[in-house]
Write an enzyme that holds these catalytic residues in place. Structure first.
Site, mmCIF file in Angstrom:
data_model
loop_
_atom_site.group_PDB
_atom_site.id
_atom_site.type_symbol
_atom_site.label_atom_id
_atom_site.label_comp_id
_atom_site.label_asym_id
_atom_site.label_seq_id
_atom_site.Cartn_x
_atom_site.Cartn_y
_atom_site.Cartn_z
ATOM 1 N N ASN A 198 0.876 -1.166 0.039
ATOM 2 C CA ASN A 198 0.131 -0.094 0.261
ATOM 3 C C ASN A 198 1.008 1.262 0.206
ATOM 4 O O ASN A 198 1.424 1.550 1.004
ATOM 5 C CB ASN A 198 -0.929 0.070 1.191
ATOM 6 C CG ASN A 198 -1.721 1.235 1.408
ATOM 7 O OD1 ASN A 198 -1.907 2.084 0.618
ATOM 8 N ND2 ASN A 198 -2.412 1.512 2.542
ATOM 9 N N TRP A 199 0.930 1.846 -0.961
ATOM 10 C CA TRP A 199 1.702 3.181 -1.353
ATOM 11 C C TRP A 199 1.179 4.288 -0.626
ATOM 12 O O TRP A 199 2.246 5.232 -0.416
ATOM 13 C CB TRP A 199 2.225 3.366 -2.777
ATOM 14 C CG TRP A 199 3.073 2.452 -3.457
ATOM 15 C CD1 TRP A 199 3.253 1.242 -2.922
ATOM 16 C CD2 TRP A 199 3.433 2.209 -4.791
ATOM 17 N NE1 TRP A 199 4.000 0.349 -4.000
ATOM 18 C CE2 TRP A 199 3.961 1.014 -4.968
ATOM 19 C CE3 TRP A 199 3.033 3.377 -6.012
ATOM 20 C CZ2 TRP A 199 4.477 0.860 -6.475
ATOM 21 C CZ3 TRP A 199 3.740 3.029 -7.155
ATOM 22 C CH2 TRP A 199 4.583 1.948 -7.347
ATOM 23 N N LYS A 200 -0.010 3.900 -0.339
ATOM 24 C CA LYS A 200 -0.858 5.428 0.386
ATOM 25 C C LYS A 200 -0.411 6.660 -0.770
ATOM 26 O O LYS A 200 -0.329 6.555 -1.740
ATOM 27 C CB LYS A 200 -0.096 5.792 1.784
ATOM 28 C CG LYS A 200 -0.169 4.241 2.785
ATOM 29 C CD LYS A 200 0.148 4.891 4.155
ATOM 30 C CE LYS A 200 0.223 3.461 4.873
ATOM 31 N NZ LYS A 200 0.236 3.485 6.269
ATOM 32 N N HIS A 256 -9.355 0.758 5.213
ATOM 33 C CA HIS A 256 -8.045 0.959 5.926
ATOM 34 C C HIS A 256 -8.193 1.909 7.139
ATOM 35 O O HIS A 256 -9.110 2.972 7.069
ATOM 36 C CB HIS A 256 -7.201 1.615 5.078
ATOM 37 C CG HIS A 256 -5.558 1.512 5.376
ATOM 38 N ND1 HIS A 256 -5.174 2.410 6.211
ATOM 39 C CD2 HIS A 256 -4.563 0.779 5.165
ATOM 40 C CE1 HIS A 256 -3.963 2.336 6.675
ATOM 41 N NE2 HIS A 256 -3.414 1.257 5.891
ATOM 42 N N GLU A 266 -6.471 4.457 8.147
ATOM 43 C CA GLU A 266 -6.718 5.998 7.777
ATOM 44 C C GLU A 266 -7.893 6.500 7.426
ATOM 45 O O GLU A 266 -8.114 7.631 7.497
ATOM 46 C CB GLU A 266 -5.459 5.953 6.958
ATOM 47 C CG GLU A 266 -4.058 5.910 7.646
ATOM 48 C CD GLU A 266 -2.811 5.315 7.016
ATOM 49 O OE1 GLU A 266 -2.705 5.460 5.612
ATOM 50 O OE2 GLU A 266 -1.741 4.860 7.458
ATOM 51 N N GLU A 283 -5.046 -5.520 10.984
ATOM 52 C CA GLU A 283 -3.987 -4.228 10.920
ATOM 53 C C GLU A 283 -4.321 -3.673 12.188
ATOM 54 O O GLU A 283 -5.104 -2.753 12.467
ATOM 55 C CB GLU A 283 -4.274 -3.462 9.638
ATOM 56 C CG GLU A 283 -3.775 -3.899 8.388
ATOM 57 C CD GLU A 283 -3.396 -2.760 7.227
ATOM 58 O OE1 GLU A 283 -2.059 -2.989 6.904
ATOM 59 O OE2 GLU A 283 -4.048 -1.844 7.246
ATOM 60 N N GLY A 328 2.418 1.943 10.919
ATOM 61 C CA GLY A 328 3.393 3.032 10.458
ATOM 62 C C GLY A 328 4.175 3.639 11.997
ATOM 63 O O GLY A 328 4.730 4.356 12.041
ATOM 64 N N SER A 345 3.609 -2.436 10.410
ATOM 65 C CA SER A 345 5.139 -2.311 10.466
ATOM 66 C C SER A 345 5.965 -3.854 10.214
ATOM 67 O O SER A 345 6.987 -4.154 10.720
ATOM 68 C CB SER A 345 5.524 -2.090 12.050
ATOM 69 O OG SER A 345 5.059 -0.550 12.198
ATOM 70 N N GLY A 388 3.011 -1.206 4.314
ATOM 71 C CA GLY A 388 2.984 0.100 3.928
ATOM 72 C C GLY A 388 4.431 0.741 3.636
ATOM 73 O O GLY A 388 4.730 0.472 2.613
ATOM 74 N N GLY A 389 4.926 1.346 4.749
ATOM 75 C CA GLY A 389 6.183 1.783 4.464
ATOM 76 C C GLY A 389 7.326 1.059 3.693
ATOM 77 O O GLY A 389 7.995 1.432 2.624
HETATM 78 C C1 PEP Z 1 -0.644 -0.027 6.201
HETATM 79 O O1 PEP Z 1 -0.792 1.253 6.095
HETATM 80 O O2 PEP Z 1 -1.506 -0.601 5.840
HETATM 81 C C2 PEP Z 1 0.552 -0.858 6.779
HETATM 82 C C3 PEP Z 1 0.634 -1.776 7.356
HETATM 83 O O3 PEP Z 1 1.691 0.380 7.089
HETATM 84 P P1 PEP Z 1 3.025 0.083 7.551
HETATM 85 O O4 PEP Z 1 3.399 -1.168 7.069
HETATM 86 O O5 PEP Z 1 3.801 1.091 7.249
HETATM 87 O O6 PEP Z 1 2.834 -0.314 8.907
#
Ligand code: PEP
Length: 253
Positions: free
Chosen positions: A9-11, A98, A100, A170, A176, A216, A237-238
């Site tokens: 997920n590049w957001k 998600h 967010e 999640e 994050g 993470s 994500g990251g």
């Molecule tokens: C996400 O936003 O779905 C996520 C899991 O982010 P991260 O891996 O950065 O925690």
């Protein structure tokens, strides 16, 4: 056999050119992985990049996701992007719910019900996200929070529709933050989610359900989480913004 998936997920990150470069690098690095048909790589770029990323990726196990879609099929909804539009440019998956989007755009179960129906009507696969806040875990409410998120949206589906759904657990406190759920915490919640789906839809549906862990995940911790019995991959994500680390995570499956 359950489908194993690593989704990135590049957001709201990368310019168009940076996104194309990243997609190309992921495509090149996954060349040797493309014979493993049990593993799917999903890339979820911003809407603006999707067509370009579709053109740039030709490995057969790479699939493209959107990060969101509209609640309605079409019409006077300025600024929205419909599931049908996404389908016609090559999306196969849509991430829904998600944390967010729940936190910043007030997406509640009513909204998510509409979105999931749009996605399923286009024969795309929703990646339905659920997960508790830290305070909810600390007060022992995490199972109920996740059960409610799931029942309010997914229990309206038919068995056949549910067979197309992927769930991503999640925990919000792990997204994050650099803090990952322990492998025991991940397995415990994934097994609980699978039980909820078994009770409602039966074993034949829950057996095939892919449940991804997100929060993470990095190359250093992916393997121990992915090894858990009820963990079928990850939503990243990251670490998905760097081709090498993303592919390292894919290789941990
Ligand atoms: C996400 O936003 O779905 C996520 C899991 O982010 P991260 O891996 O950065 O925690």
């Amino acid at each position: 056999m359950r489908k194993k998936i690593v989704a990135g997920n590049w957001k709201m990150n990368t310019t168009f050119n940076e996104g194309i470069k990243l997609a190309k690098a992921i495509n090149d690095l996954s060349e040797n992985l493309s014979n493993d048909e049990t593993v799917e790589i999903v890339i979820a770029p911003p809407f603006t990049h999707i067509s370009g990323v579709v053109k740039e990726t030709n490995q057969k196990n790479i699939h493209i996701a959107a990060q969101n879609c509209a609640t309605e099929k079409n019409g006077a909804f300025t600024g929205e992007v419909s599931a049908e539009m996404l389908k016609t440019i090559g999306c196969q998956y849509v991430i829904l719910g998600h944390s967010e989007r729940r936190a910043y755009y007030n997406e509640n179960s009513e909204v998510l019900n509409k979105k999931i129906n749009q996605v399923l009507a286009e024969h795309m696969i929703p990646i339905f996200c659920c997960g508790e806040q830290l305070a909810e875990r600390n007060s022992g409410n995490h199972f109920k929070v996740v059960a409610d998120q799931i029942s309010e949206v997914l229990f309206n589906l038919t068995e056949t529709q549910m067979e197309s759904v992927v769930i991503a657990y999640e925990p919000v406190w792990a997204i994050g933050t650099g803090v990952t759920a322990s492998k025991e915490q991940a397995q415990e919640m994934h097994a609980y989610i699978r039980k909820i789906i078994t009770d409602k839809f039966g074993l034949s549906v829950s057996d095939k359900l892919s449940i991804l862990y997100g929060g993470s995940v990095k190359p250093a911790n992916a393997k121990e989480i992915f090894e858990q019995l009820d963990v079928d991959g990850g939503l990243i994500g990251g670490a998905s913004l760097e081709a090498d680390s993303f592919i390292e995570i894919v290789k941990s499956l």
